[in-house]
Design an enzyme around this catalytic site. Structure first.
Site, PDB file in Angstrom:
ATOM      1  N   ILE A 197       0.526  -0.540  -0.222  1.00 35.99           N
ATOM      2  CA  ILE A 197       0.281  -0.251   0.021  1.00 35.99           C
ATOM      3  C   ILE A 197       1.159   1.325  -0.037  1.00 35.99           C
ATOM      4  CG2 ILE A 197      -2.459  -0.801   0.757  1.00 35.99           C
ATOM      5  CD1 ILE A 197      -0.986  -0.024   3.374  1.00 35.99           C
ATOM      6  N   LYS A 218       5.167  -1.759   8.363  1.00 35.15           N
ATOM      7  CA  LYS A 218       6.592  -1.779   6.953  1.00 35.15           C
ATOM      8  C   LYS A 218       7.298  -2.441   7.772  1.00 35.15           C
ATOM      9  CE  LYS A 218       7.116   3.570   6.942  1.00 35.15           C
ATOM     10  NZ  LYS A 218       8.066   4.268   7.902  1.00 35.15           N
ATOM     11  N   ASP A 308       9.424  16.800  11.145  1.00 31.52           N
ATOM     12  CA  ASP A 308       9.137  17.002   9.818  1.00 31.52           C
ATOM     13  C   ASP A 308       7.583  16.581   9.250  1.00 31.52           C
ATOM     14  OD1 ASP A 308       9.469  16.264   7.409  1.00 31.52           O
ATOM     15  OD2 ASP A 308       9.876  14.178   7.515  1.00 31.52           O
ATOM     16  N   ARG A 312       2.424  15.464   3.510  1.00 32.07           N
ATOM     17  CA  ARG A 312       2.236  14.065   3.436  1.00 32.07           C
ATOM     18  C   ARG A 312       2.694  13.038   4.554  1.00 32.07           C
ATOM     19  NH1 ARG A 312       6.841  16.774   3.620  1.00 32.07           N
ATOM     20  NH2 ARG A 312       8.912  15.706   4.660  1.00 32.07           N
ATOM     21  N   ASN A 313       3.318  13.191   5.721  1.00 34.48           N
ATOM     22  CA  ASN A 313       3.352  12.386   6.640  1.00 34.48           C
ATOM     23  C   ASN A 313       1.982  12.246   7.617  1.00 34.48           C
ATOM     24  OD1 ASN A 313       6.239  11.690   5.934  1.00 34.48           O
ATOM     25  ND2 ASN A 313       7.159  13.511   7.071  1.00 34.48           N
ATOM     26  N   ASP A 326       5.000   9.010  10.789  1.00 32.53           N
ATOM     27  CA  ASP A 326       6.672   9.568  10.580  1.00 32.53           C
ATOM     28  C   ASP A 326       7.486   9.669  11.908  1.00 32.53           C
ATOM     29  OD1 ASP A 326       7.265   8.769   8.169  1.00 32.53           O
ATOM     30  OD2 ASP A 326       6.026   9.090   7.155  1.00 32.53           O
TER      31      ASP A 326
HETATM   32  P1  AMP Z   1       6.415   6.452   5.016  1.00 34.61           P
HETATM   33  O1  AMP Z   1       7.665   4.661   4.572  1.00 34.61           O
HETATM   34  O2  AMP Z   1       6.080   5.693   6.269  1.00 34.61           O
HETATM   35  O3  AMP Z   1       6.941   7.716   4.601  1.00 34.61           O
HETATM   36  O4  AMP Z   1       5.226   5.383   3.480  1.00 34.61           O
HETATM   37  C1  AMP Z   1       5.135   5.303   2.648  1.00 34.61           C
HETATM   38  C2  AMP Z   1       3.864   5.355   2.379  1.00 34.61           C
HETATM   39  O5  AMP Z   1       2.789   4.124   2.627  1.00 34.61           O
HETATM   40  C3  AMP Z   1       2.577   6.462   2.934  1.00 34.61           C
HETATM   41  O6  AMP Z   1       2.873   7.465   2.224  1.00 34.61           O
HETATM   42  C4  AMP Z   1       1.128   6.058   2.816  1.00 34.61           C
HETATM   43  O7  AMP Z   1       0.484   5.293   1.422  1.00 34.61           O
HETATM   44  C5  AMP Z   1       1.468   4.541   3.339  1.00 34.61           C
HETATM   45  N1  AMP Z   1       1.235   4.377   4.813  1.00 34.61           N
HETATM   46  C6  AMP Z   1       2.059   4.291   5.530  1.00 34.61           C
HETATM   47  N2  AMP Z   1       2.278   3.534   6.597  1.00 34.61           N
HETATM   48  C7  AMP Z   1       0.809   3.379   6.380  1.00 34.61           C
HETATM   49  C8  AMP Z   1      -0.701   2.918   7.974  1.00 34.61           C
HETATM   50  N3  AMP Z   1      -0.546   2.595   8.777  1.00 34.61           N
HETATM   51  N4  AMP Z   1      -1.607   2.501   6.931  1.00 34.61           N
HETATM   52  C9  AMP Z   1      -1.699   3.375   5.361  1.00 34.61           C
HETATM   53  N5  AMP Z   1      -0.918   3.002   5.101  1.00 34.61           N
HETATM   54  C10 AMP Z   1       0.433   3.789   5.356  1.00 34.61           C
END
Ligand code: AMP
Length: 426
Positions: A197, A218, A308, A312-313, A326
Site C-alpha cells: 500500500i 512497514k 518533519d 505527506r506525513n 513518521d
Molecule cells: P512512509 O514510509 O511512512 O512514508 O510510508 C509510505 C506510504 O505508505 C505512505 O505515504 C502511505 O501511503 C503508506 N502508509 C504508511 N503507513 C501507513 C499506515 N499506517 N496505514 C496506511 N498506509 C500507510
C-alpha cells in the site's frame, strides 16, 4: 479500558489458581488479546510465555511500558565491527558449541566473517557480499546479516553447527530481548501480509492482518536502516493519542517489521489531491487541521519535537480522522530557558511547519514552496499567499505560525483553541 484483538498487554498480578476456562499467568507476563468474550469486561487472551489461551478480566491487565530510547539497543548485538580473527577467538572463550559472533573482515573490507565455536575450536566463515546479497556457500543468499543469523540459528545447512548463543558486544543490548520483555515484540506466525500500500524512502508498506485486526506493516530489509528505525520505534512506544498513528508492535523477521494501525485512506496530501474541492467540505478541512493540532499538542506536552511535519506525513483513517505519522526525526525539545535562542529543535519549529501544513490543507494538497527554496525571501519577510478561497481568519492563523521570532508563534494549545472557535462558527 477496552482492548482490541491483537493488542498486547501486561498482567498486573498472578493468576495461578485459574478456574476452568480462565487463563493462568504471572505478574508481568505479556498477554495477547484474542477477542472480547461474551461478558462485558472479559476477554479471551493468549499468554505469550506459555502459549495457553483462556479468559481474563479487563482489569487484570495494563498497558505496556514505553521502551527507553537507548542507542545501545541493537538489532545485531552479536555484531562486533572490525576486530581481528584472534580477537574473535578470545571473545568466544570459554568454548561452547554454537557460541558465535560476526565481525567485519579486516583483510577484505566490506565482507563479514561469521565466527562459530564448535568442538573447542573457532571456525571463521567468510561472508561474501555479492549482487546486493550475502552468502557463505554460494548456495544460500540473504538480504542482510539479521536474516542470515536467523537462518543459521534454525538450520545447520553448510556450517558446522547451528548458532545457539550470540556473543554480545560489550555494552550492546539485545533489542529483541528488550522489545520482548516490554511486550512490543509480536509473533510473525500470527501475521498475514496482504497488498503493497505504499513505498517509503526506506521500506515498503503492506496491508496485513494480525489476529484478525487490520494493520499496516512497514518492512525494512536493510539492517543499517532497520537499526536507525529502532529509535523511531522506541519513540513510538511512548505515544498514545487518537491523532498519532499508533504502534502496535514490532516483528523481527528478515529485517524489521513495524506494525501500526491501518490508515485506510492513505496520506492526507493524496487524500486532498485526489478528491478536491467538490468532495471534501470546508468543515472536513477544519477537522483535519484540528486533528493534527491535537496530535501535535500531545507531542508538545511530551516535550517531543516532530521535525518533519507535513501533509505527506499525516495519514487518514477509515473514519476520516487525520493522524500524524513518521516519527523518524522526532527528538526531545532541548530548548531550555537559557538556550531559548536556539530555535532549531523546538516545538516552535513544528509550529512553523504546522502553518505550512494548514496552507497545504486549505489549498487541497498543493505543493508549498520549500523552506530551502525561499529561505532568503522568508528571512526578508516573504510569506506564502493565502490559498484560493481561504477565509482570512485561517490565513491569519498561518501567518501567526510563520512569525519570524519563534517565541511569538502560538503553541499548539493556543492554535487548537483558535481552530475550535472557528469550527464552532461554521
Ligand atoms: P512512509 O514510509 O511512512 O512514508 O510510508 C509510505 C506510504 O505508505 C505512505 O505515504 C502511505 O501511503 C503508506 N502508509 C504508511 N503507513 C501507513 C499506515 N499506517 N496505514 C496506511 N498506509 C500507510
Amino acid at each position: 479500558m477496552s482492548w482490541a484483538a491483537g493488542t498486547q498487554c501486561v498482567a498486573k498480578g498472578d493468576s495461578r489458581r485459574a478456574k476452568a476456562g480462565e487463563l493462568a499467568y504471572r505478574k508481568g507476563d505479556i498477554l495477547t488479546i484474542v477477542n472480547s468474550a461474551l461478558r462485558k469486561g472479559c476477554y479471551t487472551a493468549i499468554n505469550n510465555s506459555t502459549g495457553e489461551e483462556g479468559l481474563i478480566s479487563s482489569t487484570s491487565v495494563r498497558e505496556r511500558e514505553a521502551l527507553r530510547v537507548d542507542p545501545s539497543l541493537s538489532l545485531m548485538p552479536w555484531f562486533h565491527g572490525k576486530i581481528s580473527g584472534p580477537e574473535a577467538v578470545c571473545l568466544l572463550q570459554p568454548a561452547e558449541d554454537g557460541l558465535f559472533l560476526v565481525r567485519e573482515s579486516i583483510r577484505h573490507p566490506g565482507d563479514y566473517v561469521l565466527c562459530v565455536s564448535v568442538s573447542g575450536e573457532v571456525i571463521h566463515y567468510r561472508v561474501i557480499y555479492q549482487d546486493n546479497k550475502l552468502t557463505i556457500d554460494n548456495n544460500q543468499y540473504f538480504y542482510n546479516l539479521i536474516d542470515m543469523i536467523e537462518f543459521y540459528s534454525k538450520n545447520k545447512s553448510s556450517i558446522a553447527t547451528t548458532l545457539t548463543k550470540p556473543k554480545q558486544k560489550q555494552g550492546a543490548k539485545s533489542a529483541e530481548l528488550e522489545l520482548s520483555k516490554a511486550g512490543w515484540l509480536m509473533d510473525t506466525e500470527k501475521l498475514t501480509l496482504g497488498e503493497n500500500i505504499g513505498e517509503g524512502e526506506f521500506g515498503t508498506v503492506y496491508e496485513g492482518r494480525y489476529m484478525g485486526q487490520r494493520v499496516a506493516v512497514k518492512i525494512i530489509k536493510c539492517d543499517v536502516t532497520a537499526q536507525a528505525f529502532l529509535q523511531e520505534t522506541a519513540v513510538m512506544t511512548k505515544l498514545q493519542h487518537k491523532n498519532l498513528v499508533r504502534l502496535l508492535g514490532v516483528i523481527l523477521n528478515k529485517g524489521l517489521h513495524i506494525v501500526t494501525e491501518l490508515m485506510t485512506k492513505g496520506s492526507l496530501v493524496n487524500f486532498l489531491r485526489t478528491r478536491g474541492r467538490s468532495v471534501v467540505s470546508f468543515t472536513q478541512l477544519l477537522r483535519f487541521a484540528l486533528d493534527v493540532c491535537e496530535g501535535m499538542e500531545y507531542l508538545e506536552s511530551k516535550k517531543l519535537v516532530h521535525r518533519d511535519l507535513a501533509a505527506r506525513n499525516v495519514l487518514v483513517s477509515d473514519e476520516c480522522v487525520a493522524k500524524v505519522s513518521d516519527f523518524g526525526l522526532t527528538k526531545v525539545d532541548w530548548k531550555e530557558p537559557d538556550k531559548a535562542k536556539l530555535p532549531k529543535c523546538s516545538t516552535k519549529s513544528d509550529v512553523w511547519s504546522y502553518g505550512v501544513l494548514l496552507w497545504e490543507i486549505f489549498s487541497y494538497g498543493r505543493q508549498p514552496y520549500s523552506k530551502m527554496e525561499v529561505k532568503e525571501k522568508v528571512e526578508a519577510g516573504y510569506r506564502m499567499e493565502a490559498p484560493e478561497d481561504c477565509p482570512p481568519r485561517l490565513y491569519l492563523l498561518m501567518r501567526l505560525c510563520w512569525e519570524r521570532e519563534p517565541r511569538r508563534r502560538p503553541g499548539f494549545s493556543k492554535l487548537r483553541e483558535k481552530l475550535q472557535s472557528g469550527l464552532l462558527s461554521v
